[in-house]
Write an enzyme that holds these catalytic residues in place. Structure first.
Site, PDB file in Angstrom:
ATOM      1  N   ARG A 233      14.403  -1.682  -0.367  1.00  0.00           N
ATOM      2  CA  ARG A 233      14.110  -1.486  -1.656  1.00  0.00           C
ATOM      3  C   ARG A 233      15.313  -2.205  -2.433  1.00  0.00           C
ATOM      4  NH1 ARG A 233       9.805  -0.782  -0.282  1.00  0.00           N
ATOM      5  NH2 ARG A 233       8.529   1.039  -0.472  1.00  0.00           N
ATOM      6  N   GLU A 262      12.677  -5.472 -10.170  1.00  0.00           N
ATOM      7  CA  GLU A 262      11.442  -6.273  -9.859  1.00  0.00           C
ATOM      8  C   GLU A 262      10.140  -5.912 -10.632  1.00  0.00           C
ATOM      9  OE1 GLU A 262       9.444  -4.838  -5.899  1.00  0.00           O
ATOM     10  OE2 GLU A 262      11.474  -5.467  -5.602  1.00  0.00           O
ATOM     11  N   HIS A 294       8.959  -9.501  -2.452  1.00  0.00           N
ATOM     12  CA  HIS A 294       8.501  -8.246  -1.775  1.00  0.00           C
ATOM     13  C   HIS A 294       7.152  -8.382  -1.079  1.00  0.00           C
ATOM     14  CE1 HIS A 294       8.795  -3.765  -2.374  1.00  0.00           C
ATOM     15  NE2 HIS A 294       8.225  -3.965  -1.442  1.00  0.00           N
TER      16      HIS A 294
END
Length: 331
Positions: A233, A262, A294
């Site tokens: 994360r 993000e 991601h």
């Protein structure tokens, strides 16, 4: 019943539609759930969301007012959901508690090897027919030290690969993983890990206790030529502090698949937009930094497992059952 799914990628759509075929109709949207898009869900009892959905209190209240009663999140993380508000509104919330740990662990190693051996820079050069080796020197990993922050399923998979490289193993977690100990891992305080490791990989969830676990103090503890990889994360790393250290010429490589700001950027095409995030803009300019969007989880194996769990979560909701995936049970 028709289910509305937000944030569905082109690769994911046929798999998701096929999994629900014969049981429920599915409307798949490529837009992410946010305050602007939440009204689209009016009339849908079940809504499925992706990891970058914004399920704050205002969004949840909009969903509830429109008739939504169940949220099926297609991810393990759920720090984007206000569970307290969801419970107060009587919304059932499910997530995916498990999918292939190898997808993320293998991608973490992909980033580690890419920054260590300067793969992106080399590839860009050869496209321009520049075949010089200057600036492409990496290091053998055998005999060096891997520091694994978080040794759950993904951390264990990462550790097994590190063991295969012949690396020394340091670990930090709230509990030791016997499988990692058997591989030769030594558990230490995180400060010792940061100071001793040549390669540090993050595999802990984002909690209040882990937010900015890699802060300015932790970064200063690290070796000047250390490598840092984050596939967990974005909020685990204080990005502004990281940029400051990079500007000072520290670290031999950084691989980031996640970024703390993000939301509203990753998974979207921003190539024609003005970059407003100065930190991200500066981060991607460093030649020894690789930033990806991601995608560590994004293998067919993992996505199929995520979808299967989502289908099961919907079935559990309709039957009034709970499972390990249930975050807020049906009222």
């Amino acid at each position: 019943m028709e289910i509305l799914a937000f944030g569905v990628t082109a690769d994911e759509k046929p798999l998701l539609e096929g999994a629900f075929a014969g049981e429920h109709e599915l409307r798949a949207l490529d837009v992410f759930l946010s305050e602007d898009t939440a009204p689209i869900a009016a009339g849908y009892e079940i809504v499925s969301t992706s990891v970058n959905a914004d399920l704050n209190g205002r969004v949840l209240r909009t969903l509830a007012a429109g008739g939504t009663r169940m949220i099926a999140q297609r991810s393990t993380g759920f720090n984007n959901i206000d569970l307290e508000v969801a419970a107060g509104l009587g919304l059932t919330v499910g997530r995916v508690s498990y999918y292939s740990p190898y997808s993320v662990a293998e991608f973490a190693w992909t980033l580690a090897m890419a920054v260590n051996r300067r793969i992106v820079r080399a590839s860009n050069r050869t496209r321009d027919f520049d075949f010089r080796l200057n600036g492409l020197m990496g290091r053998d990993l055998r005999g060096r030290t891997a520091g694994v922050v978080g040794t759950g399923k993904i951390g264990e998979a990462f550790t097994r690969i590190a063991h295969g490289f012949g690396m020394n193993l340091l670990g930090w977690d709230i509990a030791q993983n016997p499988a990692c100990v058997e591989l030769g891992m030594k558990y230490v305080e995180k400060e010792e890990l940061f100071a001793a490791a040549d390669l540090i990989s993050l595999h802990v969830p984002l909690l209040d206790s882990t937010h900015h676990i890699v802060d300015s103090a932790a970064l200063r503890m690290m070796k000047d030529d250390a490598m840092l990889v984050n596939t967990s994360r974005g909020g685990l790393v204080d990005t502004d502090a990281l940029v400051s250290e990079l500007r000072a010429g520290r670290f031999s490589g950084v691989g980031l698949d996640v970024y703390e700001a993000e939301a509203g950027v990753f998974f979207l095409d921003k190539s024609l937009d003005t970059v407003e995030d100065d930190t991200l803009a500066r981060l991607v300019t460093f030649p020894h930094v690789v930033v990806t969007s991601h995608q560590a989880y994004y293998t067919r194996d993992a996505v199929e497992q995520i979808i299967a769990a989502t289908v099961a979560n919907v079935g559990d909701y309709l039957a009034g059952r709970r499972s390990e995936n249930t975050l807020v049970p049906r009222a």
